[in-house]
Design an enzyme around this catalytic site. Structure first.
Site, PDB file in Angstrom:
ATOM      1  N   CYS A 209      11.773   3.613   5.127  1.00  0.00           N
ATOM      2  CA  CYS A 209      11.881   5.062   5.035  1.00  0.00           C
ATOM      3  C   CYS A 209      12.366   5.616   6.361  1.00  0.00           C
ATOM      4  O   CYS A 209      11.920   6.666   6.818  1.00  0.00           O
ATOM      5  CB  CYS A 209      10.553   5.687   4.640  1.00  0.00           C
ATOM      6  SG  CYS A 209       9.219   5.242   5.717  1.00  0.00           S
TER       7      CYS A 209
ATOM      8  N   ASP B 198      -0.748  -6.643   1.481  1.00  0.00           N
ATOM      9  CA  ASP B 198      -0.614  -5.690   2.577  1.00  0.00           C
ATOM     10  C   ASP B 198      -1.447  -6.180   3.739  1.00  0.00           C
ATOM     11  O   ASP B 198      -2.504  -6.779   3.538  1.00  0.00           O
ATOM     12  CB  ASP B 198      -1.074  -4.289   2.148  1.00  0.00           C
ATOM     13  CG  ASP B 198      -0.486  -3.219   3.053  1.00  0.00           C
ATOM     14  OD1 ASP B 198       0.595  -2.699   2.746  1.00  0.00           O
ATOM     15  OD2 ASP B 198      -1.109  -2.925   4.099  1.00  0.00           O
TER      16      ASP B 198
ATOM     17  N   ASP C  69       9.044  -3.382   1.568  1.00  0.00           N
ATOM     18  CA  ASP C  69       9.170  -2.004   2.032  1.00  0.00           C
ATOM     19  C   ASP C  69       8.597  -2.003   3.435  1.00  0.00           C
ATOM     20  O   ASP C  69       7.414  -1.742   3.649  1.00  0.00           O
ATOM     21  CB  ASP C  69       8.379  -1.073   1.101  1.00  0.00           C
ATOM     22  CG  ASP C  69       8.510   0.376   1.530  1.00  0.00           C
ATOM     23  OD1 ASP C  69       7.767   1.219   0.992  1.00  0.00           O
ATOM     24  OD2 ASP C  69       9.338   0.678   2.404  1.00  0.00           O
TER      25      ASP C  69
ATOM     26  N   ALA D 151       0.831  -1.200   0.000  1.00  0.00           N
ATOM     27  CA  ALA D 151       0.000   0.000   0.000  1.00  0.00           C
ATOM     28  C   ALA D 151       0.863   1.246   0.000  1.00  0.00           C
ATOM     29  O   ALA D 151       1.900   1.255   0.648  1.00  0.00           O
ATOM     30  CB  ALA D 151      -0.895  -0.011   1.236  1.00  0.00           C
ATOM     31  N   PRO D 152       0.500   2.326  -0.687  1.00  0.00           N
ATOM     32  CA  PRO D 152      -0.685   2.537  -1.509  1.00  0.00           C
ATOM     33  C   PRO D 152      -0.557   2.103  -2.961  1.00  0.00           C
ATOM     34  O   PRO D 152      -1.393   2.436  -3.772  1.00  0.00           O
ATOM     35  CB  PRO D 152      -0.865   4.047  -1.433  1.00  0.00           C
ATOM     36  CG  PRO D 152       0.508   4.566  -1.321  1.00  0.00           C
ATOM     37  CD  PRO D 152       1.304   3.548  -0.565  1.00  0.00           C
ATOM     38  N   GLY D 153       0.527   1.399  -3.292  1.00  0.00           N
ATOM     39  CA  GLY D 153       0.581   0.796  -4.617  1.00  0.00           C
ATOM     40  C   GLY D 153       1.498   1.467  -5.603  1.00  0.00           C
ATOM     41  O   GLY D 153       1.536   1.090  -6.764  1.00  0.00           O
ATOM     42  N   GLY D 154       2.281   2.445  -5.149  1.00  0.00           N
ATOM     43  CA  GLY D 154       3.173   3.131  -6.075  1.00  0.00           C
ATOM     44  C   GLY D 154       4.262   2.209  -6.600  1.00  0.00           C
ATOM     45  O   GLY D 154       4.558   2.162  -7.795  1.00  0.00           O
ATOM     46  N   LYS D 155       4.858   1.455  -5.687  1.00  0.00           N
ATOM     47  CA  LYS D 155       5.956   0.575  -6.110  1.00  0.00           C
ATOM     48  C   LYS D 155       5.434  -0.591  -6.922  1.00  0.00           C
ATOM     49  O   LYS D 155       6.059  -1.039  -7.877  1.00  0.00           O
ATOM     50  CB  LYS D 155       6.716   0.077  -4.891  1.00  0.00           C
ATOM     51  CG  LYS D 155       7.363   1.204  -4.106  1.00  0.00           C
ATOM     52  CD  LYS D 155       8.298   0.680  -3.061  1.00  0.00           C
ATOM     53  CE  LYS D 155       8.776   1.808  -2.176  1.00  0.00           C
ATOM     54  NZ  LYS D 155       7.740   2.330  -1.266  1.00  0.00           N
TER      55      LYS D 155
ATOM     56  N   ASP E  13      -0.973 -11.122   6.527  1.00  0.00           N
ATOM     57  CA  ASP E  13       0.136 -10.634   7.336  1.00  0.00           C
ATOM     58  C   ASP E  13       1.406 -11.174   6.679  1.00  0.00           C
ATOM     59  O   ASP E  13       1.530 -12.359   6.441  1.00  0.00           O
ATOM     60  CB  ASP E  13      -0.016 -11.182   8.759  1.00  0.00           C
ATOM     61  CG  ASP E  13       1.077 -10.672   9.682  1.00  0.00           C
ATOM     62  OD1 ASP E  13       2.133 -10.207   9.183  1.00  0.00           O
ATOM     63  OD2 ASP E  13       0.890 -10.737  10.897  1.00  0.00           O
TER      64      ASP E  13
END
Lengths: 133, 749
Positions: free
Chosen positions: B548, B447, B491, B425-429, B474
């Site tokens: 991050c 996710d 990520d 989430a949110p799906g950019g990668k 999970d």
């Protein structure tokens, strides 16, 4: 996830043929593999067979979406097409002839009449994000 | 522009690019000139006279500055402080001055603040003219300044001639000033009433005090600068005294600290103190205060930084460990401002060139992201909302932070592969992976949070991705669901210390427990991710781990843990920029290959804080926990023997039994081999006992060892043959005694 029943298939194909006519075959038999429709939580998903195989590993309650969602069956078993199907219908679309009153006329219409003209709404991707699945 | 502006000269505009581009200096300036209309004002006759006087007086001032007093007969009523500027109009001044002197007492306190800040010399040059102006019309722009100056004029009556010498008024010490003013006053005292004299003295004293103390600057910046320049001039003049005085940075005492806790915060002075403190710490040996050690300075710095930037103490400690002091402030400043908005072109639907053109036509100011990306664009400003253009809705681009491009570039998925995105989430990668794979192969986007998965689905559909399955597991359970992926991207959820600019709440909400919890979860996730990768994959076998966050506990520690626990190794990420990961940090040491991982910081790379590491799995075998039972001291044959005994537990109990029986039945014949075997068995089975056994076997002769080995074997076999086999394997008491007896006899013989 299960294949569509006869009735469901009929209803859906009828709807699709309104836009693309006889070209539904082209949706199913594609040069890069066979594609199929599957039903999951009242929604119709369009996917290739490769994905289908892998998606069967995922349990029903954990599966959210497969491939592309074409649309869903309403509670009264009518089929409603979603904006997400646009990319697939567009190449095969028959020429659209739409007759509508102009916006000028819409202004002059009497107060009680309803004006609706909805073709395709790209904003649905964001507005209806919650209901896409 | 380089060209002299000549409005009367109409330049002919010829053909060619430049003529179209440059419309000429005139048009450029026209934009500004409309604001600055006040330049050449049309003056009335009086105005012109005044202007002339102004010019005259300024000329006179420069002439007469060196003089302190007047030697002509006007010395009585002409006071040098004022009169230098006002020679031509003694009468007016006289009257007005005296009038204003009477008002001194009343207006004292108000004006003192203003006084300190204003440059007295400057004011004086404009005083006369301004006075006149004020009296009649107010043509000047800065009315406020005028009024203030008006009020202050009489206050400054007693200001030094010294101050008039320099326009920037060297106010060396208030004391000196006061003294000089006192002298002058005495000489001119005749005209002043005693009470007025006293009032002036008080004023001077207050001035002197105020100049020395720090105060917030609420008024004109000019005054600030002038004050500072005053200070600078002080320093230039008296370098030696500076090193002795409080000019240098000194740590506040206990009382001052308490004061600070009570009085309202003064951010400017804290900021200044931070700068000074860092300066001292960088040149510690030369600039330190004797008797104060480094930790005190650092303690104060930490406290100030926490106050100024609103961090909690724990995070500030972490950052101070991570960055050298010179970078620390840059990093903290970078966290205050947002990174530039970036978008990623969706190459499934369009090309970057076309998209850029379309957006420019809509009024968006953009640029390619950098030479490291072929799909990124950075948005400087836009007249339309970037998340609502028709191009966005048509799925031609995705709003994505620049740092999020990196892990997918490192992963570099190939067409036709099976890829897992564990925390999508949110799906950019996920969508970036799909566009790199050109919608071939299969992607599983997973996710743990069902709500956030809606945005994944939305983005997938909008960008026209067709090869994705979205699931809600999970991540730690994923290996059980399905495995054998060619590539996996993880990520991991983290504390978010790299994206403070996006979420300032992190500054105060994160503490030790949060970081530890994140690290624990990340370790579990990375192991699950590794188990989902297929090492035998023909094209892949890679895992990219990214967060991050910039803390070491969540980055290098987790990767190091994975290296120890699984058969993976680090490989180059393929990203040629970015800081290398740490191979050691404070008391911890990591595997040297950690330097292949990459760290990114907001202040050095202008993207969110990020960490990327690429791992390759070279074997699907999971190293078992048996690695904990160390057999390092054993000879190789024993380790070889170990293997068969180890495999025995997997075999049926019968075979074990038979072997054990064999060992028992042929104690004498195959003692040697049996002993070795049983020894081996023994060792593999009984960890703590091993040491004892070893010692025993080494010291004693073989035969008693045999005895013991036999004993041990029975015990061992008991252990291995967990269930009903126990009874069968056991030797009866009597039998055992007999055997023992036999062996002892043998020994004696």
């Amino acid at each position: 996830m299960r294949p569509l029943t006869e009735e469901e298939t009929k209803t859906m194909f009828e709807k699709l043929s309104k836009y693309i006519g006889e070209n539904i075959k082209l949706l199913v038999d594609r040069p890069d593999g066979t594609y199929c429709f599957r039903l999951h939580n009242d929604r119709v998903y369009y996917m290739s067979e490769k994905i289908l195989k892998l998606a069967t590993n995922i349990s029903r309650d954990k599966l959210i979406s497969v491939g592309t969602c074409f649309g869903k069956f309403t509670k009264t078993k009518k089929f409603r097409l979603h904006i997400t199907a646009l990319d697939f219908l567009a190449p095969y679309a028959k020429g659209f002839g739409v007759a509508a009153k102009t916006t000028q006329e819409c202004r002059r219409v009497d107060p009680m009449s309803i004006v609706v003209f909805h073709q395709a709404d790209v904003g649905e991707f964001i507005r209806s994000e919650d209901t896409l699945t | 522009m380089g060209r002299k502006l000549d409005p009367t000269n109409n330049v002919k505009r010829g053909p060619g690019k430049k003529a179209r581009k440059q419309q000429g200096a005139e048009t450029e300036l026209a934009k500004f000139l409309t604001e600055e209309e006040t330049g050449p004002k049309r003056l009335s006759s009086r105005g012109r006279k005044r202007a002339a006087k102004r010019i005259q007086k300024s000329a006179e001032v420069t002439e007469k500055q060196p003089k302190k007093g007047f030697t002509d007969e006007n010395s009585k009523w002409l006071k040098p402080a004022k009169r230098k500027r006002k020679v031509d109009e003694p009468e007016n001044e006289d009257d007005s001055d005296e009038r204003w002197e009477e008002e001194d007492d009343e207006e004292e306190e108000e004006q003192e603040l203003l006084q300190k800040k204003k440059d007295q010399g400057k004011k004086k040059s404009g005083k006369v003219a301004e006075k006149q102006v004020e009296e009649e019309e107010e043509e000047e722009e800065d009315d406020e300044e005028e009024e203030e100056e008006e009020e202050e004029e009489e206050e400054e009556e007693d200001d030094d001639d010294d101050e008039m010498v320099d326009d920037y008024g060297t106010a060396d010490d208030g004391d000196e000033e006061a003294a000089e003013e006192g002298e002058e006053e005495d000489s001119d005292g005749e005209d002043l009433l005693p009470i007025e004299r006293a009032a002036k003295k008080d004023k001077k004293l207050k001035e002197a005090l105020d100049l020395e103390s720090d105060e917030d600057d609420e008024d004109d910046e000019d005054d600030e600068e002038e004050q500072k320049s005053d200070a600078e001039m002080d320093e230039d003049d008296t370098i030696q005294t500076n090193t002795d005085e409080g000019e240098r940075f000194r740590l506040p005492g206990a009382e001052e600290s308490e004061m600070e806790g009570v009085t309202p915060l003064d951010l400017k002075s804290i900021h200044q103190r931070i700068k000074d403190n860092i300066d001292v710490l960088c040149n510690f040996s030369s600039k330190r205060e004797p008797g104060k050690d480094r930790s005190e300075y650092i303690g104060l710095l930490k406290k100030d930084l926490c106050t100024y930037y609103s961090y909690n103490s724990f995070l500030m400690e972490k950052f101070m460990d991570l960055f050298p002091l010179s970078e620390l402030v840059d990093f903290l400043e970078a966290n205050e401002i947002h990174r530039p908005v970036t978008i990623r072109t969706n190459t499934l639907k369009t090309r970057r060139r076309d998209l850029a053109q379309a957006l420019i036509n809509r009024g968006v100011n953009l640029d390619p992201l950098g030479k490291w990306s072929k799909v990124g664009l950075v948005i400087y400003d836009s007249s339309v909302p970037i998340g609502a253009t028709p191009e966005y809705l048509a799925g031609q681009y995705m709003l994505q932070g620049a740092s999020s491009f990196l892990p997918v570039m490192a992963l570099s998925p190939q067409e036709g592969e099976l890829v897992l995105d564990m925390s999508s989430a949110p799906g950019g990668k996920t969508t970036y992976i799909a566009q790199l794979m050109r919608n071939t192969g299969v992607i599983v986007a997973n996710d743990a949070n069902a709500d956030r998965l809606k945005s994944v689905v939305g983005n997938i559909h909008r960008l026209g991705v067709t090869n994705t399955v979205v699931s809600n597991y999970d991540g730690r359970q994923f290996p059980k669901v399905m495995g054998g992926f060619d590539r996996v991207l993880l990520d991991a959820p983290c504390s978010g210390t790299g994206v403070i600019a996006k979420d300032p709440a992190v500054k105060t909400s994160k503490d030790e427990a949060d970081i530890r919890r994140s690290a624990h979860l990340q370790k579990e996730l990375i192991l699950a991710a590794i188990d989902s990768v297929n090492a035998e994959s023909s094209t892949g076998g890679y895992l990219v781990y990214c967060t991050c966050s910039i803390t070491v506990e969540e980055n290098e520690c987790v990767v190091d843990y994975a290296l120890k626990k699984r058969n993976v190794k680090l490989v180059p990420t393929g990203l040629d920029f970015g800081t290398e990961g740490f191979t050691r940090f404070r008391e911890r040491k990591f595997h040297p290959s950690l330097k292949l991982s990459r760290r990114f910081y907001p202040h050095s790379h202008n993207m969110d804080g990020f960490f990327v590491a690429k791992l390759k799995k070279f074997s699907n075998v999971i190293p078992t926990a048996a690695a904990g039972k160390d057999d390092a001291t054993e000879a190789p044959e024993e380790t070889a023997a170990l293997n068969p005994p180890e495999e025995k537990p997997t075999q049926s109990n019968k075979t074990k039994k038979t072997e054990a029986k064999e060992a028992k039945n042929s104690p004498q014949k195959t003692n040697g081999t049996a002993n070795i075997k049983t020894k081996g068995k023994k060792d593999s089975g009984t960890g703590p006992k091993k040491a004892k056994l070893d010692g025993e076997t080494v010291k004693e002769s073989e035969k008693p060892a045999e005895k013991k080995t036999l004993q041990k074997t029975t015990r061992l076999e008991k252990k291995k043959g967990k269930t009903a086999t126990k009874a069968k394997n056991r030797m009866g008491k009597n039998k055992f005694k007999k055997l023992k007896h036999m062996l002892t006899k043998h020994d004696r013989e």
